[in-house]
Design an enzyme around this catalytic site. Structure first.
Site, PDB file in Angstrom:
ATOM      1  N   ARG A 118       0.809  -1.234   0.000  1.00  0.00           N
ATOM      2  CA  ARG A 118       0.000   0.000   0.000  1.00  0.00           C
ATOM      3  C   ARG A 118       0.834   1.272   0.000  1.00  0.00           C
ATOM      4  NH1 ARG A 118      -3.587  -2.770   3.664  1.00  0.00           N
ATOM      5  NH2 ARG A 118      -5.312  -3.611   2.452  1.00  0.00           N
ATOM      6  N   LYS A 140       4.022  11.787 -11.354  1.00  0.00           N
ATOM      7  CA  LYS A 140       3.268  10.929 -12.276  1.00  0.00           C
ATOM      8  C   LYS A 140       4.056   9.647 -12.441  1.00  0.00           C
ATOM      9  CE  LYS A 140       0.596  14.095 -15.141  1.00  0.00           C
ATOM     10  NZ  LYS A 140       0.394  14.647 -16.505  1.00  0.00           N
ATOM     11  N   GLU A 182      11.838  19.198 -23.829  1.00  0.00           N
ATOM     12  CA  GLU A 182      11.008  19.391 -22.627  1.00  0.00           C
ATOM     13  C   GLU A 182      11.461  20.627 -21.850  1.00  0.00           C
ATOM     14  OE1 GLU A 182       8.220  17.934 -21.900  1.00  0.00           O
ATOM     15  OE2 GLU A 182       8.263  15.897 -22.694  1.00  0.00           O
ATOM     16  N   LYS A 229       8.317  23.525 -12.916  1.00  0.00           N
ATOM     17  CA  LYS A 229       7.445  22.350 -12.816  1.00  0.00           C
ATOM     18  C   LYS A 229       6.951  22.153 -11.380  1.00  0.00           C
ATOM     19  CE  LYS A 229       6.311  17.801 -14.019  1.00  0.00           C
ATOM     20  NZ  LYS A 229       6.501  16.618 -14.827  1.00  0.00           N
ATOM     21  N   GLU A 239      -3.745  17.541 -11.611  1.00  0.00           N
ATOM     22  CA  GLU A 239      -4.068  17.930 -12.981  1.00  0.00           C
ATOM     23  C   GLU A 239      -5.554  18.168 -13.219  1.00  0.00           C
ATOM     24  OE1 GLU A 239      -1.512  16.224 -16.008  1.00  0.00           O
ATOM     25  OE2 GLU A 239      -3.144  16.324 -17.440  1.00  0.00           O
ATOM     26  N   ARG A 243      -2.001  22.229 -14.271  1.00  0.00           N
ATOM     27  CA  ARG A 243      -0.978  21.231 -14.632  1.00  0.00           C
ATOM     28  C   ARG A 243      -1.100  20.796 -16.096  1.00  0.00           C
ATOM     29  NH1 ARG A 243       1.589  16.252 -11.105  1.00  0.00           N
ATOM     30  NH2 ARG A 243       2.994  15.588 -12.755  1.00  0.00           N
ATOM     31  N   ASN A 247       1.352  19.749 -20.582  1.00  0.00           N
ATOM     32  CA  ASN A 247       1.161  18.872 -21.742  1.00  0.00           C
ATOM     33  C   ASN A 247       1.294  19.639 -23.053  1.00  0.00           C
ATOM     34  OD1 ASN A 247       0.656  16.686 -20.050  1.00  0.00           O
ATOM     35  ND2 ASN A 247      -1.502  17.221 -19.871  1.00  0.00           N
ATOM     36  N   HIS A 250       1.941  17.932 -26.336  1.00  0.00           N
ATOM     37  CA  HIS A 250       1.910  16.488 -26.122  1.00  0.00           C
ATOM     38  C   HIS A 250       0.755  15.767 -26.810  1.00  0.00           C
ATOM     39  CE1 HIS A 250       5.174  17.246 -23.451  1.00  0.00           C
ATOM     40  NE2 HIS A 250       5.251  15.985 -23.087  1.00  0.00           N
ATOM     41  N   HIS A 254       2.106  12.651 -28.720  1.00  0.00           N
ATOM     42  CA  HIS A 254       1.749  11.248 -28.484  1.00  0.00           C
ATOM     43  C   HIS A 254       1.249  10.621 -29.777  1.00  0.00           C
ATOM     44  CE1 HIS A 254       1.247  12.005 -23.896  1.00  0.00           C
ATOM     45  NE2 HIS A 254       2.484  11.728 -24.221  1.00  0.00           N
ATOM     46  N   HIS A 269      10.666  10.822 -27.765  1.00  0.00           N
ATOM     47  CA  HIS A 269       9.564  11.593 -27.190  1.00  0.00           C
ATOM     48  C   HIS A 269       9.816  13.087 -27.388  1.00  0.00           C
ATOM     49  CE1 HIS A 269       6.298  12.742 -24.606  1.00  0.00           C
ATOM     50  NE2 HIS A 269       7.110  13.390 -23.788  1.00  0.00           N
TER      51      HIS A 269
HETATM   52  N1  GLY Z   1       4.848  15.636 -17.890  1.00  0.00           N
HETATM   53  C1  GLY Z   1       3.704  16.398 -17.559  1.00  0.00           C
HETATM   54  C2  GLY Z   1       3.350  16.357 -16.105  1.00  0.00           C
HETATM   55  O1  GLY Z   1       4.080  15.838 -15.303  1.00  0.00           O
HETATM   56  O2  GLY Z   1       2.316  16.845 -15.747  1.00  0.00           O
END
Ligand code: GLY
Length: 352
Positions: A118, A140, A182, A229, A239, A243, A247, A250, A254, A269
């Site tokens: 957990r 993430k 990035e 960030k 998000e 947040r 993206n 992105h 993607h 990427h």
């Molecule tokens: N890579 C985008 C984020 O972490 O929100």
């Protein structure tokens, strides 16, 4: 050792970004941890060996294991293998799982730690520029599933992310450029005077300047990107709004990656993100898109879509961010000023 920035939610520090001179230096900031389980990307064995040695000296190393990190192996099965290893080597609730590698390694290890018993504590030593400025910050974690990128996962913060630009000296140039995209993305979202600086430095490196000769500037820019960030994540960890700005580029990226894979061609990427940002800029301001195209190409990044635009629509609709036919597009007003707008894929393609 220096704290670069923190992720703070409701007055509580959830995660720290710390910098140090070399990878092994991470062993010097583990006072509060009794035993460390280390998983590392098999591509960075030399950095991992230095950390392993330092952890052994301090009596903290419980076990360590290499990982063959790849987008194809970023699966729930690989995470289950990590759970087996944690269990077999006796990791208890007190364990710290330290992941050393790029974003694939940190994403999977963060996820494995988040569900093991957990949730145990975890921390990262990112060894790619992309992970230092983006993937290893913000919590993430997860894996790909049924051909969908990062479909299974959780948002849970590492105790800390330890950054040292020295590890980038051994990073292949193409992977470095992938991270450069990035970094530029981050400063397009929030400039703080860093976007131009980053373009200049990245252009110098693309035209042959060594990373070792520019460590100080690189450290400053990585720290600044990490701080941008961390700020965004502190304000919107899960998000629901701001947040989403991270993206930028992105949704296109993607789709570009998905198409490239289906066609058997390879694209990193960051390369896809660079092209995606230029497409995003075209949605609002063609002159700005031209400027970004010039900057990105100086930084050694590709700027042109390798497929017809129409063929991207299907791939964009598969993106998990497509909800009710609308996609959250991040649009650019100017460098340092972005906003989100919900558009259907057809609306976006028509605007291009
Ligand atoms: N890579 C985008 C984020 O972490 O929100």
């Amino acid at each position: 050792m220096q704290t670069v920035t923190e992720i703070t939610v409701e007055g509580k520090v959830l995660s720290r970004v710390v910098s140090g001179p070399d990878a092994a230096g991470v062993a010097g900031i583990l006072d509060g941890y009794r035993k460390v389980w280390m998983v590392y990307d098999a591509n960075v064995t030399a950095h991992a060996a230095g950390i392993e040695e330092a952890l052994s000296r301090s009596g903290r190393l419980a076990a360590s294991v290499p990982l063959a990190a790849s987008e194809e192996a970023k699966t729930i099965e690989t995470v289950l293998a990590m759970e087996d290893w944690l269990l077999a080597t006796g990791a208890d609730r007190d364990a710290l799982l330290l992941a050393v590698g790029g974003g694939i390694t940190t994403d999977m290890a963060g996820f494995a730690a988040s569900v093991y018993k957990r949730g145990i504590r975890f921390a990262f030593v990112p060894t790619t520029l992309l992970a230092q400025v983006d993937a290893a910050i913000g919590g993430k974690t997860g894996v790909n599933f049924r051909s969908l990128k990062n479909m299974l996962g959780v948002i849970r913060q590492p105790d800390f992310t330890y950054i040292c630009p020295a590890v980038l000296e051994t990073l292949p140039a193409r992977d470095f450029r992938s991270g450069a995209a990035e970094m530029l993305k981050t400063f397009i979202i929030e400039d703080g005077g860093n976007y131009e600086k980053a373009v200049r430095l990245l252009a110098d490196i693309a035209s042959g300047a060594s990373i070792a000769s520019r460590t100080e500037e690189l450290q400053q820019l990585i720290g600044a990107a990490a701080a941008v960030k961390a700020g965004v994540v502190s304000r919107d960890q899960f998000e629901n709004g701001e947040r989403r700005k991270l993206n930028l580029g992105h949704t296109f990226a993607h789709a570009i990656e998905w198409k490239a894979r289906a066609a058997g061609s390879d694209i990193t990427h960051g390369e896809a993100v660079a092209i995606g940002i230029i497409l995003a800029a075209r949605l609002t301001d063609k002159a700005l898109a031209d400027r970004l195209r010039e900057d990105f190409s100086r930084a050694g990044l590709p700027t042109d879509l390798p497929f017809p635009l129409d063929s991207l629509a299907e791939a964009m609709l598969k993106d998990k961010k497509a909800e009710g036919g609308k996609v959250h597009f991040v649009l650019i007003r100017s460098i340092g000023d972005v906003y989100t707008e919900d558009l259907t894929v057809a609306e976006a393609i028509a605007r291009l």
